[in-house]
Design an enzyme around this catalytic site. Structure first.
Site, PDB file in Angstrom:
ATOM      1  N   TYR A   1       1.658   1.905 -14.085  1.00 55.41           N
ATOM      2  CA  TYR A   1       2.985   1.797 -14.232  1.00 55.41           C
ATOM      3  C   TYR A   1       3.897   2.718 -14.042  1.00 55.41           C
ATOM      4  CZ  TYR A   1       6.717   0.346 -17.749  1.00 55.41           C
ATOM      5  OH  TYR A   1       7.987  -0.114 -18.418  1.00 55.41           O
TER       6      TYR A   1
ATOM      7  N   LYS B   1       7.356   2.183 -11.538  1.00 57.64           N
ATOM      8  CA  LYS B   1       8.645   2.283 -12.176  1.00 57.64           C
ATOM      9  C   LYS B   1       9.420   3.599 -11.276  1.00 57.64           C
ATOM     10  CE  LYS B   1       9.296  -0.536 -15.581  1.00 57.64           C
ATOM     11  NZ  LYS B   1       9.927  -1.773 -15.297  1.00 57.64           N
TER      12      LYS B   1
END
Length: 230
Positions: A141, A145
């Site tokens: 993740y 990002k």
């Protein structure tokens, strides 16, 4: 950017932060296309449900054709699988990158000429404090990002001559389904984050830091990295 009479497309608008963004845009007088993979799940008063799957470029192109009056794109749709980069499932890592990086990139590429043709406007990318802080347990993740942060910076420069401002929203834990297991006292209200995001768009902020966590992590970027163990 003036939000009254703006025409906004919000991805992932059927729940969580996206739903609050769509609702608050409508309250400010904007026309809102509430985009979701399943538009029948959209229940934002006054919004126009729009089918858009950020992992399906054909659906993105069709959404851009339908929302041909758009002046604001909010890339909110995202996923978190909890995959680590070394031991995690590689397909999960790819899904996160497809959704959290390639999705906003494809949507921005599709909507940039639309927004430019309508006299200019803005793009907001919903990111995370994990754009800058990369714990191993959320490695996939965080990587997606971080890539989306680079996307925001690069497209800000590329789109500025076309009259399109690009902002990035950073936040730690929000009170949404994605952070359901996080203690309540560690989360900020999604409605407050949405309000800060829209204020940031109105005032042309390139980066919107929506909570103490994101502000602390951003300030810590200049700190020396910890040495390798060994």
């Amino acid at each position: 950017m003036e939000l009254k009479n703006a025409v906004a497309v919000v991805t992932g608008a059927n729940r969580g932060l996206g739903r609050h963004l769509a609702a608050q845009l409508g309250e400010r007088g904007a026309k809102v296309y509430a985009a979701a993979r399943r538009p029948e799940t959209v229940d934002v008063p006054g919004a126009i449900p729009l089918r858009l799957d950020v992992t399906d470029e054909a659906s993105i192109r069709e959404a851009a054709r339908i929302a041909s009056d758009a002046t604001l794109l909010i890339n909110n749709a995202g996923i978190s699988t909890g995959a680590t980069l070394i031991g995690g499932d590689l397909d999960a890592v790819r899904r996160e990158m497809e959704t959290n990086f390639y999705g906003p990139l494809a949507a921005t590429r599709a909507f940039a000429p639309v927004i430019e043709g309508n006299g200019g406007g803005a793009v907001l990318n919903v990111l995370s404090a994990l754009s800058w802080f990369h714990p191993a347990g959320l490695g996939s993740y965080a990587a997606s990002k971080a890539a989306a942060w680079a996307l925001s910076d690069a497209t800000r420069e590329e789109l500025a001559p076309r009259g399109i401002a690009v902002s990035a929203l950073h936040v730690g834990y929000m009170d949404t389904d994605m952070a359901a297991d996080v203690p309540a006292d560690q989360k900020v209200a999604a409605t407050d984050v949405a309000a800060q995001a829209l204020h940031g768009i109105e005032t042309g902020q390139p980066e919107i830091l929506a909570d103490e966590t994101s502000r602390y992590v951003k300030q810590s970027l200049s700190a020396a990295p910890q040495p390798n163990a060994g």
